[in-house]
Design a protein around this motif. Structure first.
Motif, short mmCIF file in Angstrom:
data_model
loop_
_atom_site.label_atom_id
_atom_site.label_comp_id
_atom_site.label_asym_id
_atom_site.label_seq_id
_atom_site.Cartn_x
_atom_site.Cartn_y
_atom_site.Cartn_z
N LYS A 138 56.04 31.53 -60.07
CA LYS A 138 55.80 31.61 -58.61
C LYS A 138 56.66 32.73 -58.01
N ALA A 139 57.93 32.74 -58.36
CA ALA A 139 58.83 33.74 -57.78
C ALA A 139 58.40 35.16 -58.15
N ALA A 140 57.97 35.35 -59.40
CA ALA A 140 57.64 36.70 -59.86
C ALA A 140 56.23 37.11 -59.46
N MET A 141 55.26 36.28 -59.83
CA MET A 141 53.87 36.71 -59.67
C MET A 141 53.31 36.40 -58.28
N ILE A 142 53.67 35.27 -57.72
CA ILE A 142 53.11 34.89 -56.42
C ILE A 142 53.94 35.50 -55.29
N ASP A 143 55.22 35.19 -55.25
CA ASP A 143 56.03 35.62 -54.10
C ASP A 143 56.29 37.12 -54.10
N ARG A 144 56.47 37.71 -55.26
CA ARG A 144 56.79 39.14 -55.34
C ARG A 144 55.60 40.00 -55.72
N GLY A 145 54.54 39.38 -56.20
CA GLY A 145 53.37 40.16 -56.57
C GLY A 145 53.57 41.05 -57.78
N ILE A 146 54.51 40.68 -58.64
CA ILE A 146 54.72 41.47 -59.86
C ILE A 146 53.51 41.25 -60.78
N PRO A 147 52.88 42.32 -61.23
CA PRO A 147 51.71 42.14 -62.10
C PRO A 147 52.11 41.66 -63.49
N ALA A 148 51.24 40.84 -64.07
CA ALA A 148 51.42 40.39 -65.45
C ALA A 148 50.10 40.56 -66.18
N HIS A 149 50.17 41.06 -67.38
CA HIS A 149 48.98 41.24 -68.21
C HIS A 149 49.06 40.29 -69.39
N LEU A 150 48.09 39.38 -69.46
CA LEU A 150 48.04 38.43 -70.57
C LEU A 150 47.30 39.05 -71.75
N GLU A 151 47.47 38.39 -72.90
CA GLU A 151 46.80 38.84 -74.13
C GLU A 151 46.99 40.34 -74.33
N THR A 152 48.20 40.78 -74.03
CA THR A 152 48.56 42.18 -74.17
C THR A 152 49.74 42.25 -75.14
N ARG A 153 49.45 42.68 -76.35
CA ARG A 153 50.47 42.67 -77.40
C ARG A 153 51.13 44.04 -77.50
N VAL A 154 52.41 44.07 -77.26
CA VAL A 154 53.15 45.32 -77.40
C VAL A 154 53.39 45.57 -78.89
N ARG A 155 52.99 46.74 -79.34
CA ARG A 155 53.07 47.06 -80.76
C ARG A 155 54.23 47.97 -81.10
N GLU A 156 54.51 48.93 -80.19
CA GLU A 156 55.52 49.93 -80.51
C GLU A 156 56.27 50.35 -79.26
N LEU A 157 57.48 50.79 -79.48
CA LEU A 157 58.23 51.45 -78.41
C LEU A 157 57.91 52.94 -78.44
N VAL A 158 57.89 53.54 -77.27
CA VAL A 158 57.75 54.99 -77.21
C VAL A 158 59.14 55.56 -76.96
N VAL A 159 59.59 56.39 -77.88
CA VAL A 159 60.96 56.92 -77.84
C VAL A 159 60.91 58.43 -77.73
N GLU A 160 61.66 58.96 -76.79
CA GLU A 160 61.78 60.41 -76.64
C GLU A 160 63.26 60.77 -76.56
N ASP A 161 63.69 61.66 -77.39
CA ASP A 161 65.08 62.10 -77.42
C ASP A 161 66.05 60.93 -77.54
N GLY A 162 65.68 59.96 -78.34
CA GLY A 162 66.56 58.83 -78.58
C GLY A 162 66.53 57.76 -77.51
N ALA A 163 65.74 57.96 -76.46
CA ALA A 163 65.67 56.96 -75.39
C ALA A 163 64.28 56.32 -75.36
N VAL A 164 64.26 55.02 -75.07
CA VAL A 164 62.99 54.31 -74.94
C VAL A 164 62.39 54.62 -73.57
N VAL A 165 61.16 55.11 -73.56
CA VAL A 165 60.53 55.50 -72.29
C VAL A 165 59.24 54.74 -72.03
#
Lengths: 551, 194
Positions: free
Chosen positions: A209-236
């Motif tokens: 409720k606090a995140a998605m309803i009150d603040r409207g933060i988007p959430a994507h279900l059934e979304t599997r993160v596979r890899e980090l994208v790294v540039e110059d040693g930093a995750v971007v």
């Protein structure tokens, strides 16, 4: 412009996972004026936290004074150091305790989380360990209705492992787990119909409720993160899959890995947990993805002795499934009166009422026979138990499934059916019955921890709430299995800002982790319920703030 | 014990309704969660269904016993859970009907079972006529029709009964509607020309 520029979405902070760690991080980033998104692999929000008892263990929390409870940061630290037993990182432990107090208060005041103290519920080791208190450190939430979640109502997990729509106070007020026959099922049915949520599902309902309803933060279900994208040693950013298609999300400030442990990974539990088989109560989506994607960029992993965390005994009721797989039910019945746990030799091996005693002993190693003699365990009980207590959801006098529970007129016949030593089982029960009649257990001191007695004891019988003889045939028994609740011994190393550490010791820019994804170096070799939820909440709270403040 | 009744008018002779309903093999596989059914005798059968109960899925076995088999007028039956403390039963009454009417609930009991029976009735209607039949029915001048009254009662036993009933409730309506949809679409595909 970076090397990777085909982003489907650009935000400041990406939270991978929607338990307490992910949602706390997203809330903190949002509250710092940054744009956050939550990527959840499963079809619902809430993660492992939503399957939990919803306890958050906060020593010296902001509600204690009003409740007239005396506690202190120092007492809390003393207890947690006892639990850590030298395997904890002192800085991480102090950080966890201090920031836990602040995080609980923040989410109460800024996010509408209505915490309450579970009354008369002691620390696990109270009164035997230093710094313990008889009540006041377990926070849970007030009941919340699913209707508060709007469109997320059916997309937020409820739990197959905890009662729906009640508080701990009600549970214990009705007599606790052994007294299911006396529970107020009319109230439970009404709360179920009206979709009231408490325990873990209630806690996560507040955070959704606090995140998605009150603040409207988007959430994507059934979304599997596979890899980090790294540039110059930093995750971007991250590369994910959504509806079978690539979904790349840029994270200008940071990625918070809060995807739980590795319970359903094919190999990691066997490598890390030192048991021949691994089963889990958590969602099948918890497959250790965060370890794979972080370690391939040099993230360090670390662990604590694998004899200490969230593991219980359990069994499967034929025909029961959840999330498409057979459901593992937790078993606490070995600590009930008229019941014991034994090994294949027919011998007791621990205080059956206190899982902090019996779980480490399941891993005990016999170096002569080259095996773990206490694995697997067996539950044995008599007809008195059948007439008084439930086995899971099977209330007396409902028949127990023959495919699950063996039954025999004598202990020796029962032992033959279970494949355990009958002569020893008879001797074990004879000895236990003598102890039970005397009300003390010199072998394993069963019934001497108040917390354990509340969870598995019968206070209506008088005397030791956990002891009564097995003396009324027929006898019943079943083989048990070890069942994880998603709290693992190994995880990603983090610092006090919950930045993930590289194997070379430095923090990986832009990469954070929280909750069960992180190595439990903050708590060390011990455990106390409410610690995992605390770790998730604090990790997300600090990671979200730190990421949002990055230049 | 909760009891509901639902009545509908079907533009087919009641013998035609009876012809389909009397053989459970016709429609059994379309039940949500259907695993198998076993005909024990002329009056007894055992059904194995898998369905959602609360937040988990559970396989249950129900024994159906026909206490009155008086087609095409009336069928009465009892239900008993073989592994769960659930009991119930019902009746199916078919009478000749003169005139035309859309489906309607005689006793539109509120709550789950009323809705479930509504879905059952809609299914039965579509079963006999196909999905376009209800619209055709309203303009039909046929007087050859059957009045079907279906009653059902179900009750969980034991101390957990209020909770079990509350857990079952959200699962039954989707199951009934799923059944209706599957059978209707099945019959539409097999509907004879003309």
């Amino acid at each position: 412009m970076g090397l990777f520029s085909k982003w489907d979405l650009e935000v400041d902070v990406v939270a991978v996972g929607s338990g307490l760690g992910g949602l706390s991080a997203a809330i903190m980033a949002h509250d710092a004026g940054k744009r956050a998104v939550v990527l959840e692999k499963a079809g619902k929000l809430g993660g492992v936290c939503a399957y939990s008892g919803g306890e958050v263990f906060v020593a010296a929390n902001h509600l204690q004074a009003a409740a007239g409870i005396s506690d202190s940061r120092e007492a809390g630290l003393a207890y947690l150091r006892f639990l850590g037993a030298g395997y904890e990182d002192p800085a991480l432990l102090e950080n966890l305790v201090d920031q836990g107090i602040l995080a609980a208060r923040y989410f109460a005041e800024k996010a509408g989380v209505r915490w309450r103290i579970v009354r008369d519920f002691p620390d696990y080791y109270h009164p035997k360990a230093p710094g313990t208190v008889a009540e006041g450190r377990y926070l849970e939430v007030e009941l919340i209705q699913g209707s508060a979640l709007g469109d997320w109502r059916k997309k937020t997990y409820r739990s197959p492992h905890v009662p729906q729509g009640i508080t701990h106070d009600e549970l214990f007020g009705w007599g606790g787990p052994t007294q299911v026959m006396r529970w107020d099922f009319a109230t439970l049915g009404k709360r179920m119909t009206e979709d009231w949520r408490g325990f873990g599902p209630g806690m996560m309902a507040y955070f959704v409720k606090a995140a998605m309803i009150d603040r409207g933060i988007p959430a994507h279900l059934e979304t599997r993160v596979r890899e980090l994208v790294v540039e110059d040693g930093a995750v971007v950013g991250v590369r994910a899959e959504r509806a079978g298609k690539p979904f790349a999300v840029r994270a200008r400030k940071g990625v918070v890995l809060a995807a739980g442990g590795y319970d359903w990974h094919r190999e990691l539990p066997l490598f890390f947990e030192q048991l021949p088989a691994w089963n889990s109560q958590v969602q099948p989506s918890v497959e250790g993805d965060a370890y794979v994607m972080a370690t391939e960029h040099g993230a360090a992993i670390a662990g604590v002795p694998a004899n200490n965390l969230g593991l219980i005994f359990g069994y499967q009721v034929p025909g029961e499934e959840h999330e498409g797989r057979p459901l593992w039910r937790g078993s606490w019945e070995g600590g009930y009166p008229h019941a014991i746990w034994v090994n294949a030799a027919g011998r007791r091996f621990a205080d059956e009422s206190f899982y902090r005693d019996y779980i480490p002993k399941i891993r005990e190693w016999d170096g002569v026979q080259q095996r773990q003699p206490n694995h697997p365990p067996y539950l044995v009980f008599d007809q008195n138990f059948r007439e008084k207590y439930p086995l899971g959801t099977f209330l007396p006098p409902q028949d127990l499934p023959e495919a699950l529970v063996a039954r025999a007129d004598t202990l020796r016949e029962l032992a033959a059916k279970l494949g355990i030593d009958g002569e020893n089982l008879e001797a074990t029960v004879e000895r236990f019955n003598r102890f039970a009649r005397e009300g003390t257990d010199p072998d394993f001191h069963r019934g001497t921890y108040p917390w354990a007695a509340m969870m598995t004891g019968d206070f209506t019988k008088g005397g030791n709430p956990n002891l009564a003889p097995l003396d009324k045939p027929p006898y019943h028994g079943l083989r048990l299995h070890v069942v994880s609740v998603g709290i693992n011994a190994v995880g990603l190393r983090v610092n006090t800002s919950y930045q993930v550490l590289h194997v070379r010791g430095h923090a990986i820019p832009g990469l954070y982790a929280a909750g069960n994804t992180t190595a439990p170096l903050d708590i060390g070799a011990g455990y106390q319920s409410g610690m995992s939820n605390l770790r998730g909440m604090v990790g997300g709270y600090l990671a979200g703030m730190h990421a949002a403040a990055r230049a | 014990m909760p009891e509901v009744a639902y009545e509908t008018i079907i533009q087919r002779p009641r013998e035609a309704v009876w012809e389909f309903v009397k053989d459970m093999n016709n429609w059994a596989p379309f039940l949500t969660g259907y695993q198998r059914h076993e005909i024990v005798s002329d009056t007894d059968s055992i059904w194995t269904l898998k369905g959602d109960v609360g937040v988990l899925s559970r396989t249950v076995r129900l024994e159906a016993h026909v206490t009155e088999w008086n087609g095409p007028e009336r069928v009465s039956f009892t239900l008993r859970g073989l592994d769960e403390p659930v009991e119930g039963g019902g009746t199916l009454v078919m009478t000749e009907h003169v005139g035309v009417s859309a489906t309607e609930a005689v006793t539109p009991a509120p709550g789950l079972l009323g809705r479930m029976l509504g879905a059952f009735s809609r299914w039965l209607f579509r079963l006999m006529h196909g999905s376009g039949a209800e619209r055709a029915l309203r303009s039909s001048s046929s007087t050859e029709a059957a009045r079907l009254t279906f009653t059902l009662r179900m009750d969980a036993g034991g101390p957990m009964a209020p909770l079990v009933n509350a857990m079952l409730a959200p699962a039954l309506l989707p199951a009934a509607e799923d059944l209706a949809t599957k059978i209707a679409s099945h019959l539409e595909r097999r509907r004879p020309a003309g």
